[in-house]
Design a protein around this motif. Structure first.
Motif, PDB file in Angstrom:
ATOM      1  N   HIS A   1      71.194  -3.728  18.114  1.00 40.90           N
ATOM      2  CA  HIS A   1      71.308  -3.927  19.555  1.00 40.90           C
ATOM      3  C   HIS A   1      70.834  -2.644  20.229  1.00 40.90           C
ATOM      4  O   HIS A   1      71.421  -1.580  20.033  1.00 40.90           O
ATOM      5  CB  HIS A   1      72.761  -4.231  19.941  1.00 40.90           C
ATOM      6  N   MET A   2      69.770  -2.751  21.014  1.00 41.00           N
ATOM      7  CA  MET A   2      69.145  -1.577  21.625  1.00 41.00           C
ATOM      8  C   MET A   2      69.195  -1.705  23.144  1.00 41.00           C
ATOM      9  O   MET A   2      68.191  -1.980  23.820  1.00 41.00           O
ATOM     10  CB  MET A   2      67.712  -1.446  21.118  1.00 41.00           C
ATOM     11  N   GLY A   3      70.378  -1.499  23.687  1.00 32.88           N
ATOM     12  CA  GLY A   3      70.601  -1.716  25.114  1.00 32.88           C
ATOM     13  C   GLY A   3      69.939  -0.714  26.030  1.00 32.88           C
ATOM     14  O   GLY A   3      69.747  -0.981  27.216  1.00 32.88           O
ATOM     15  N   GLY A   4      69.579   0.458  25.500  1.00 35.55           N
ATOM     16  CA  GLY A   4      68.991   1.491  26.334  1.00 35.55           C
ATOM     17  C   GLY A   4      67.477   1.488  26.366  1.00 35.55           C
ATOM     18  O   GLY A   4      66.854   2.426  26.884  1.00 35.55           O
ATOM     19  N   VAL A   5      66.872   0.442  25.844  1.00 37.56           N
ATOM     20  CA  VAL A   5      65.413   0.422  25.754  1.00 37.56           C
ATOM     21  C   VAL A   5      64.770   0.299  27.143  1.00 37.56           C
ATOM     22  O   VAL A   5      65.287  -0.398  28.026  1.00 37.56           O
ATOM     23  CB  VAL A   5      64.928  -0.718  24.830  1.00 37.56           C
ATOM     24  N   THR A   6      63.680   1.019  27.325  1.00 39.13           N
ATOM     25  CA  THR A   6      62.850   0.910  28.523  1.00 39.13           C
ATOM     26  C   THR A   6      61.402   0.803  28.064  1.00 39.13           C
ATOM     27  O   THR A   6      61.092   1.027  26.886  1.00 39.13           O
ATOM     28  CB  THR A   6      63.003   2.131  29.442  1.00 39.13           C
ATOM     29  N   LEU A   7      60.517   0.539  28.991  1.00 37.53           N
ATOM     30  CA  LEU A   7      59.101   0.476  28.617  1.00 37.53           C
ATOM     31  C   LEU A   7      58.587   1.853  28.201  1.00 37.53           C
ATOM     32  O   LEU A   7      57.634   1.962  27.441  1.00 37.53           O
ATOM     33  CB  LEU A   7      58.275  -0.090  29.774  1.00 37.53           C
ATOM     34  N   LYS A   8      59.253   2.909  28.693  1.00 33.13           N
ATOM     35  CA  LYS A   8      58.822   4.277  28.360  1.00 33.13           C
ATOM     36  C   LYS A   8      59.301   4.717  26.981  1.00 33.13           C
ATOM     37  O   LYS A   8      58.578   5.405  26.260  1.00 33.13           O
ATOM     38  CB  LYS A   8      59.319   5.267  29.424  1.00 33.13           C
ATOM     39  N   ASN A   9      60.530   4.346  26.608  1.00 34.51           N
ATOM     40  CA  ASN A   9      61.063   4.834  25.315  1.00 34.51           C
ATOM     41  C   ASN A   9      60.937   3.811  24.192  1.00 34.51           C
ATOM     42  O   ASN A   9      61.343   4.068  23.063  1.00 34.51           O
ATOM     43  CB  ASN A   9      62.527   5.279  25.461  1.00 34.51           C
ATOM     44  N   ALA A  10      60.372   2.647  24.505  1.00 35.73           N
ATOM     45  CA  ALA A  10      60.343   1.546  23.532  1.00 35.73           C
ATOM     46  C   ALA A  10      59.647   1.926  22.235  1.00 35.73           C
ATOM     47  O   ALA A  10      60.134   1.597  21.146  1.00 35.73           O
ATOM     48  CB  ALA A  10      59.678   0.322  24.150  1.00 35.73           C
ATOM     49  N   ASP A  11      58.523   2.629  22.323  1.00 36.58           N
ATOM     50  CA  ASP A  11      57.775   2.950  21.104  1.00 36.58           C
ATOM     51  C   ASP A  11      58.615   3.778  20.139  1.00 36.58           C
ATOM     52  O   ASP A  11      58.615   3.522  18.928  1.00 36.58           O
ATOM     53  CB  ASP A  11      56.481   3.694  21.451  1.00 36.58           C
ATOM     54  N   GLN A  12      59.356   4.755  20.676  1.00 35.29           N
ATOM     55  CA  GLN A  12      60.198   5.598  19.832  1.00 35.29           C
ATOM     56  C   GLN A  12      61.368   4.805  19.251  1.00 35.29           C
ATOM     57  O   GLN A  12      61.697   4.928  18.070  1.00 35.29           O
ATOM     58  CB  GLN A  12      60.737   6.792  20.627  1.00 35.29           C
ATOM     59  N   GLN A  13      61.992   3.986  20.085  1.00 37.20           N
ATOM     60  CA  GLN A  13      63.136   3.200  19.605  1.00 37.20           C
ATOM     61  C   GLN A  13      62.707   2.193  18.535  1.00 37.20           C
ATOM     62  O   GLN A  13      63.409   1.985  17.543  1.00 37.20           O
ATOM     63  CB  GLN A  13      63.819   2.494  20.778  1.00 37.20           C
ATOM     64  N   ILE A  14      61.568   1.589  18.740  1.00 39.42           N
ATOM     65  CA  ILE A  14      61.053   0.639  17.754  1.00 39.42           C
ATOM     66  C   ILE A  14      60.729   1.360  16.444  1.00 39.42           C
ATOM     67  O   ILE A  14      61.049   0.871  15.356  1.00 39.42           O
ATOM     68  CB  ILE A  14      59.814  -0.097  18.317  1.00 39.42           C
TER      69      ILE A  14
END
Length: 271
Positions: free
Chosen positions: A75-88
Motif C-alpha cells: 500500500h503506497m498512499g504517499g505516491v505522487t506523479l513526482k515520486n512515483a518512479d522512486q517508489q515503484i
C-alpha cells in the motif's frame, strides 16, 4: 494463545496494517509472529523515505526471505506523479507484485472526523487519469497497479455517480485493476458478487475483513459476511491473492486477532 504451524500449512496473506502498532515497535519480531500465525505472504502499509518499516528495500527483502514470507502487495498512499518512479523502483526491489493505491492519492482523499466519513475531492476524471499514469509506470517496471476501495466509492456522489463504476469503466485493465475490500463494500450495502459478474477479472486481490452485528470490524469468521458465497466467485473476480485485515481490534490484541482470523479463513475454505 500461541500457534506453531509447519511450513506446508502456511497459506493466505496478512495486511500488515492490522499489526501496525506492533510493526512500529519491533517489525522483525512481529513479522516472525505473522509467520507463526500461519500466513504465507504479506501486504505492507508503511513506506517512508525510501524504507519499508525502517528497512532499506534490500534489507527488507532479505529478512522476508529468511522467514519464508512473500512480499506480494504494498500500500503506497504517499505516491505522487513526482515520486512515483522512486517508489515503484523500491517496491520492485523488494519483490512486490502489486503496487496498491489505498485511497485517492495526491491530496484527493477526504476524511470528516466529526461523522467519521470518507470521501474525495477533485474529479473522477482526474483520479482515473492519475491511476492510468501510475499504472503505465508500474506496467513498464513489471508491477501491477491496484486501487483499494472504502465505502464511499460504492455510493452515489453528488452527481449520482458511483466512483467505483466510473473507475472500472474508464480505466484500462492492462494498467489499472482493483483490490476489493469486502468489509467496505458490505458497509456500502453493495454486493461483491454482483460487481464480479459485471466487471469480471478486475478484482485481483481482496481484503478479507469481517463485520459484527454492530457494523464494526471483526475477526474473520466471527462476523456475518458470507465469505463462502463470495469465495465461490473467486475466478469470476479475477482474485489472485487475498489479505486478512482488521483495522481496529477493540478488546482483542492485533496479534491474537490474526491467529483467530487465520483459523477463520481455514474453516471458510480459503487456501
Amino acid at each position: 494463545m500461541s500457534i506453531t504451524i509447519n511450513a506446508q500449512d502456511k497459506f493466505g496473506g496478512l495486511a500488515l496494517y492490522t499489526v501496525r502498532d506492533n510493526m512500529g515497535e519491533d517489525a522483525k519480531a512481529t513479522l516472525k509472529k505473522v509467520v507463526d500465525a500461519g500466513y504465507a505472504y504479506i501486504e505492507t502499509a508503511d513506506y517512508k523515505e525510501g524504507k519499508f518499516y525502517g528497512m532499506e528495500p534490500q534489507e527488507f527483502k532479505s529478512y522476508l526471505e529468511t522467514l519464508g514470507l512473500q512480499p506480494i502487495s504494498a500500500h503506497m498512499g504517499g505516491v505522487t506523479l513526482k515520486n512515483a518512479d522512486q517508489q515503484i523502483a523500491d517496491a520492485k526491489a523488494v519483490g512486490f507484485e502489486y503496487f496498491t493505491i489505498p485511497v485517492p492519492p495526491m491530496g484527493m482523499f477526504t476524511f470528516n472526523a466529526e461523522n467519521r466519513t470518507m470521501g474525495m475531492k477533485g474529479s473522477l476524471e482526474d483520479l482515473a487519469e492519475i491511476l492510468t499514469t501510475l499504472g503505465k509506470k508500474c506496467e513498464a517496471a513489471g508491477l501491477k497497479l491496484l486501487y483499494h476501495n472504502h465505502d464511499f466509492e460504492f455510493k452515489n456522489n453528488e452527481s449520482g455517480v458511483k466512483p467505483i463504476d466510473y473507475l472500472l469503466e474508464n480505466t484500462d485493465p492492462k494498467y489499472v485493476n482493483f483490490q476489493m475490500d469486502l468489509y467496505w463494500v458490505t458497509k456500502a450495502e453493495a454486493d461483491p458478487v454482483a460487481y464480479f459478474e459485471k466487471y469480471p477479472g478486475r478484482f485481483k486481490s481482496w481484503h478479507v475483513k469481517d463485520m459484527d452485528d454492530e457494523g464494526k470490524f471483526a475477526p474473520v469468521g466471527e462476523g456475518h459476511i458470507d465469505f463462502k458465497r463470495i469465495l465461490q466467485e473467486k475466478e469470476t473476480s479475477g482474485m489472485v491473492k487475498y489479505f486478512v485485515e482488521q483495522d481496529m481490534t477493540w478488546d482483542k490484541k492485533p496479534l491474537e486477532v490474526i491467529e483467530i482470523s487465520h483459523e477463520g479463513i481455514k474453516e471458510i475454505g480459503f487456501d
